[in-house]
Design a protein around this motif. Structure first.
Motif, PDB file in Angstrom:
ATOM      1  N   PRO A 127      39.753  26.884  -8.010  1.00 45.01           N
ATOM      2  CA  PRO A 127      39.261  28.260  -8.088  1.00 45.01           C
ATOM      3  C   PRO A 127      37.742  28.350  -8.115  1.00 45.01           C
ATOM      4  CG  PRO A 127      40.226  27.575 -10.173  1.00 45.01           C
ATOM      5  CD  PRO A 127      40.574  26.535  -9.176  1.00 45.01           C
ATOM      6  N   GLU A 128      37.093  27.329  -8.724  1.00 41.03           N
ATOM      7  CA  GLU A 128      35.639  27.383  -8.846  1.00 41.03           C
ATOM      8  C   GLU A 128      34.941  27.398  -7.486  1.00 41.03           C
ATOM      9  OE1 GLU A 128      37.065  23.209  -8.764  1.00 41.03           O
ATOM     10  OE2 GLU A 128      37.578  24.963  -9.992  1.00 41.03           O
ATOM     11  N   LYS A 129      35.610  26.877  -6.444  1.00 35.70           N
ATOM     12  CA  LYS A 129      35.011  26.866  -5.105  1.00 35.70           C
ATOM     13  C   LYS A 129      35.061  28.240  -4.444  1.00 35.70           C
ATOM     14  CE  LYS A 129      36.064  21.994  -4.121  1.00 35.70           C
ATOM     15  NZ  LYS A 129      36.763  21.056  -3.190  1.00 35.70           N
ATOM     16  N   MET A 130      35.858  29.155  -5.019  1.00 36.20           N
ATOM     17  CA  MET A 130      36.065  30.467  -4.382  1.00 36.20           C
ATOM     18  C   MET A 130      35.519  31.625  -5.212  1.00 36.20           C
ATOM     19  SD  MET A 130      39.959  29.655  -3.067  1.00 36.20           S
ATOM     20  CE  MET A 130      40.178  31.161  -2.136  1.00 36.20           C
ATOM     21  N   TYR A 131      34.792  31.305  -6.281  1.00 39.76           N
ATOM     22  CA  TYR A 131      34.288  32.372  -7.147  1.00 39.76           C
ATOM     23  C   TYR A 131      33.357  33.328  -6.414  1.00 39.76           C
ATOM     24  CZ  TYR A 131      36.176  30.012 -11.303  1.00 39.76           C
ATOM     25  OH  TYR A 131      36.996  29.453 -12.244  1.00 39.76           O
ATOM     26  N   ASP A 132      32.679  32.853  -5.357  1.00 42.72           N
ATOM     27  CA  ASP A 132      31.750  33.706  -4.617  1.00 42.72           C
ATOM     28  C   ASP A 132      32.423  34.481  -3.489  1.00 42.72           C
ATOM     29  OD1 ASP A 132      29.607  32.970  -6.193  1.00 42.72           O
ATOM     30  OD2 ASP A 132      29.122  31.219  -4.957  1.00 42.72           O
ATOM     31  N   ASN A 133      33.712  34.233  -3.283  1.00 44.75           N
ATOM     32  CA  ASN A 133      34.465  34.984  -2.278  1.00 44.75           C
ATOM     33  C   ASN A 133      34.446  36.475  -2.656  1.00 44.75           C
ATOM     34  OD1 ASN A 133      37.085  36.328  -1.398  1.00 44.75           O
ATOM     35  ND2 ASN A 133      37.162  34.431  -0.197  1.00 44.75           N
ATOM     36  N   PRO A 134      34.118  37.375  -1.708  1.00 39.43           N
ATOM     37  CA  PRO A 134      34.018  38.815  -2.021  1.00 39.43           C
ATOM     38  C   PRO A 134      35.279  39.372  -2.671  1.00 39.43           C
ATOM     39  CG  PRO A 134      33.100  38.377   0.142  1.00 39.43           C
ATOM     40  CD  PRO A 134      33.739  37.094  -0.305  1.00 39.43           C
ATOM     41  N   TYR A 135      36.466  38.965  -2.181  1.00 36.78           N
ATOM     42  CA  TYR A 135      37.719  39.460  -2.753  1.00 36.78           C
ATOM     43  C   TYR A 135      37.842  39.003  -4.213  1.00 36.78           C
ATOM     44  CZ  TYR A 135      42.723  39.919  -3.668  1.00 36.78           C
ATOM     45  OH  TYR A 135      43.931  40.226  -4.240  1.00 36.78           O
ATOM     46  N   ILE A 136      37.541  37.719  -4.445  1.00 38.23           N
ATOM     47  CA  ILE A 136      37.629  37.180  -5.813  1.00 38.23           C
ATOM     48  C   ILE A 136      36.619  37.871  -6.719  1.00 38.23           C
ATOM     49  CG2 ILE A 136      37.337  35.115  -7.242  1.00 38.23           C
ATOM     50  CD1 ILE A 136      39.919  35.211  -5.574  1.00 38.23           C
ATOM     51  N   LYS A 137      35.432  38.111  -6.195  1.00 36.13           N
ATOM     52  CA  LYS A 137      34.417  38.811  -7.001  1.00 36.13           C
ATOM     53  C   LYS A 137      34.906  40.184  -7.433  1.00 36.13           C
ATOM     54  CE  LYS A 137      29.930  36.854  -5.744  1.00 36.13           C
ATOM     55  NZ  LYS A 137      28.617  37.152  -5.109  1.00 36.13           N
ATOM     56  N   SER A 138      35.543  40.894  -6.501  1.00 36.60           N
ATOM     57  CA  SER A 138      36.024  42.243  -6.837  1.00 36.60           C
ATOM     58  C   SER A 138      37.130  42.179  -7.884  1.00 36.60           C
ATOM     59  CB  SER A 138      36.520  42.954  -5.574  1.00 36.60           C
ATOM     60  OG  SER A 138      37.676  42.303  -5.053  1.00 36.60           O
TER      61      SER A 138
END
Length: 866
Positions: free
Chosen positions: A819-830
């Protein structure tokens, strides 16, 4: 020539720190000048420096002395990694503050008395074929004769055993080469029984000895019922070592006070120190533990004292299993060579180390070549006939460690008075090198230096005094562990490590590669049985159960909440919190305490613990996570509310209503009526689902529905009272009855929803084996702590999650694994911003994630049921 050496040194050091030669000279010269450093200092620093994230080659387990604990640090970095709670409470780990650790400490009671401190001295690592296997660690408590067993899978103490006949023990703990037994020698002579005996009867009724503890290396437990003690004269037995290879099956224990002097300074007699050092020699005890272990199985060969088997001196002598050899006066260490052919003994009050030959000892025993007998009839072997040689080492020789080149005689000895470590050849009895240390060294710690496979590399000097080595911190100074490089022709002192607890006595070092510790527990595991804890609770299983005056709280902890958050009990109740850490991520430890109640526990990932106390104080007591575990750590808390059942409490809410105007009361009434109506809609939707799917066909579900309807059936009476009060204009009473309705509705909904969830499982398509494993992984990972199937909760609804993203299965798999690799993904951020939570890495394996995806597919197939 010197300038060339300096230039080459600067180039090497510059390469080490990653700068060019020119800049290295400039920067390093500046640093050296500012700090008064020499090139030798820089070389020593380079030899010990461990970069950020780096690992040590060796792990050291050091006694914690009067702390009663064990200190763990790395070599060559000398970084302290941990304190292990052993004989005394250790708050950080909750050691002695929760149910399980209290039970372990209670094993250390002596004659029913709880001992609240310990004096740890000699740690020992379990062995296989004479080499450390990294499985178990045992240490003694000198002040209160006890041994403790530490499991090196999780570095937690699992057993404490009290010696039933000794009053003190310095000579423990020492494993035999395959960890069949542990040798523990008495220190101060005393009666074996627990009765009064005048000091004038010292020779007749006081005794020394060695307890031979049976050890099961498979489960890591001492077996007292299969153990025994060898009775010995009151010669103040001290340290021991077990024979190896050639001398396997034999044990060696030295002693002081062959004079059997008992002092009496208060009566005008010479003090102990004078009377106990009068003779030129003391006695090395040589005994056949293997033969004695067989003899001890026969009742006719033992005395039973305090429920413990003791082999008397005469039985040991009669069976040629106990002998004495004169040794240098007031000796301390006794150390068997890796091949078992030589035994080295140093006398504190003698400048020599004496090397005994096992071949000569065995020959004298076999030939019954005795120099005489002691007053107790024990055969004495001739010192000269059994010695290989003596070496003049210096003042105050104490302890020995063997080097990597032991076959050629490499050995190291500490010199207490001279404050030195001396390297010498025990085969030729010739000194090779000396290294000054600071100051008054006691034990030495070699890298596996007392096994059959010494590694060399380093020696650690365990110094009793630091004096001027560190910043002044008051009259109580730290002690000093000094790291010495022994890889070259000359020993080099590399590092001073102040020790912030004392007095650390002895340490043992093992290659880090031999240790295989766990980084998390299997979900719901008891750290002390290795099995599933009786209080294991997964997300969704949290509950409060009352049995008489005992309240059981089945709770969970996960970033960043404790469930449940409110627990109300009666004054005088006994309260047990069963808590499970649902984290799967490594190092996500939680702590738990209840204010005022003096309880604390540490919950590593997957671990379940129990905390029990009596609610003997009325009031409101916050409980919280003591380990800073997340950004919302401070919010990870709850309340224990303790009420007196014999007291009548005036409701603050009622007082508030008394101050309300008629309009405010009307508003409050309509608010709770609306809440009840909304809650009733939820109940009716559940009832509709249950009826449409013929819940009555399933007995377990039907029983739950019956319980729910029983609660719901109490509502009409309360509603009638509420309506009547409202018609009369008594809004306060109407609100109270509507509140009572809400209470019944909540209970109805709770049971009804559980019935619905159970019915869903009955109606849904059968799970594949992979989906079942996925469901278990989903629960074990604590996923349902934030996700509720069929609705949005602390996290998004997972129904249809595989269809929300392109290549959904791959996307979800990557998200769970990393999950830490995707924290900056816009969907994850929202999502993170919406729920104010970020999903942690729960340390799932790829196989577990594949199974979870199969479970999510099963959910989608049965979406109509959620």
């Amino acid at each position: 020539m010197n300038s060339m050496v300096k230039r080459l040194s600067m180039v090497a050091i510059g390469a080490l720190v990653g700068v060019s030669m020119a800049s290295a000279e400039t920067e390093l010269d500046k640093v050296m000048k500012e700090r008064g450093l020499t090139q030798q200092d820089l070389l020593a620093a380079a030899k010990t420096y461990t970069p950020s994230g780096g690992r040590d080659k060796y792990i050291v387990f050091s006694s914690g002395g009067q702390s009663g604990q064990i200190m763990v640090y790395g070599v060559p970095s000398m970084r302290i990694l941990k304190y292990i709670g052993v004989f005394t409470p250790e708050p950080w780990q909750g050691w002695g503050y929760d149910d399980d650790t209290k039970a372990i400490l209670a094993e250390g009671k002596i004659r029913g008395k709880q001992i609240t401190w310990g004096d740890t001295h000699h740690p020992a690592i379990s062995e296989t074929d004479g080499k450390y296997d990294g499985k178990w660690l045992v240490i003694n408590d000198k002040a209160n004769p006890r041994l403790a067993v530490i499991d090196l899978k999780d570095f937690v103490t699992k057993q404490i055993v009290v010696n039933p006949v000794f009053k003190s023990d310095h000579g423990g703990a020492f494993f035999t080469p395959n960890s069949e037994y542990i040798l523990e020698a008495c220190q101060y002579g005393a009666p074996f029984d627990n009765n009064y005996h005048p000091i004038e009867e010292y020779k007749e009724t006081y005794r020394g000895g060695v307890t031979v503890w049976k050890f099961d290396p498979k489960i890591g437990r001492i077996q007292p019922d299969k153990s025994f003690t060898i009775e010995m004269p009151p010669y103040m037995q001290d340290l021991s070592d077990a024979g190896k290879e050639a001398s396997y099956g034999w044990g060696f224990t030295n002693s002081f006070n062959s004079e059997m002097y008992t002092g009496g300074i208060e009566k005008g007699l010479p003090p102990m120190e004078a009377g106990m050092s009068r003779n030129d020699t003391d006695f090395l005890h040589v005994y056949n533990w293997k033969k004695l272990a067989e003899l001890a199985k026969d009742d006719k060969n033992v005395k039973i004292i305090n429920g413990h088997r003791v082999v008397p001196i005469d039985v040991a002598v009669k069976n040629d299993a106990l002998f004495l050899i004169p040794e240098p006066k007031s000796p301390h260490g006794v150390d068997v060579s890796p091949d078992g052919k030589y035994i080295v003994v140093c006398g504190k009050l003698d400048t020599h180390a004496t090397v005994y030959s096992w071949d000569k000892i065995k020959k004298a025993i076999d030939n019954k070549d005795y120099a005489g007998k002691d007053p107790y009839g024990i055969p004495i072997l001739d010192m000269k006939k059994t010695a290989h040689c003596q070496a003049e080492l210096g003042l105050g020789p104490l302890h020995n460690q063997y080097g990597k080149n032991w076959k050629n005689g490499e050995i190291y000895t500490s010199l207490y008075v001279d404050s030195q470590v001396v390297r010498w050849d025990y085969l030729k009895c010739k000194v090779v090198d000396r290294q000054n240390v600071n100051y008054n060294i006691g034990h030495l710690c070699g890298m596996e230096g007392k096994t059959e496979d010494p590694q060399g590399d380093y020696i650690i000097a365990l110094n009793k005094l630091a004096i001027d080595r560190f910043n002044e911190i008051g009259p109580l100074h730290p002690q000093n562990h000094q790291l010495i490089d022994i890889r070259g022709k000359k020993m080099q002192l590399l590092y001073d490590m102040p020790v912030p607890l004392g007095e650390p006595h002895q340490a043992v070092a093992i290659r880090a590669s031999k240790l295989k510790p766990e980084v998390r527990y299997k979900m719901g595991t008891s750290a002390f049985t290795g099995k599933t804890h009786i209080g294991k609770t997964l997300a969704g299983q949290e509950r409060i159960v009352r049995k008489g005056n005992h309240v059981y709280v089945y709770g969970t902890m996960v970033r960043s909440h404790i469930n449940p958050e409110h627990v109300t009990v009666n004054l005088g109740d006994t309260v047990t919190f069963y808590l499970t850490n649902l984290e799967r991520a490594e190092d996500e430890t939680h702590g738990f305490t209840v204010d005022l109640y003096n309880v604390h526990t540490s919950l590593e990932p997957g671990k379940t613990v129990a905390v029990t106390f009596k609610a003997d104080k009325e009031g409101v007591f916050p409980y919280y996570c003591t380990e800073f575990c997340s950004a919302l750590h401070l919010e990870m808390m709850g309340y224990l509310l303790v009420k007196d059942p014999n007291k009548k409490y005036v409701s603050a809410h009622k007082l508030k209503m008394a101050k309300m105007s008629k309009e405010e009361l009307e508003k409050e009434y309509k608010k709770i009526v609306a809440t009840n109506a909304a809650t009733d809609k939820v109940i009716q939707s559940v009832v509709k689902f249950l009826k449409e799917n013929h819940y009555e066909k399933y007995p377990v579900v039907a029983n739950l529905v019956k319980d729910a309807l029983d609660q719901y059936g109490k509502i009409p009476e309360q509603k009638k009272k509420a309506d009547e009060a409202y018609k009369k204009g008594d809004l306060e009473k109407a609100i109270l009855f509507e509140n009572m309705i809400w209470q019944y509705m909540v209970k109805t909904a709770d049971v009804g929803i559980r019935a619905r969830d159970l019915l869903v499982k009955k109606l849904a398509t059968p799970m594949s084996p992979a989906a079942k494993r996925g469901y278990e992984a989903y629960l074990e990972g604590g996923c349902n702590g934030c996700h509720v199937i069929g609705k949005v909760s602390s996290g998004p609804d997972l129904v249809g999650v595989l269809q929300r993203h392109e290549n959904g299965e791959k996307w979800v798999k990557e998200w769970i694994l990393h999950p830490e690799k995707m924290y900056d993904n816009p969907y994850i951020k929202s999502m993170t911003n919406y729920f104010n939570l970020r999903m942690p890495n729960q340390g799932m394996t790829e196989k577990q994630v594949d199974d979870i995806i199969e479970y999510l597919k099963w959910i989608d197939k049965n979406a109509n049921l959620f």
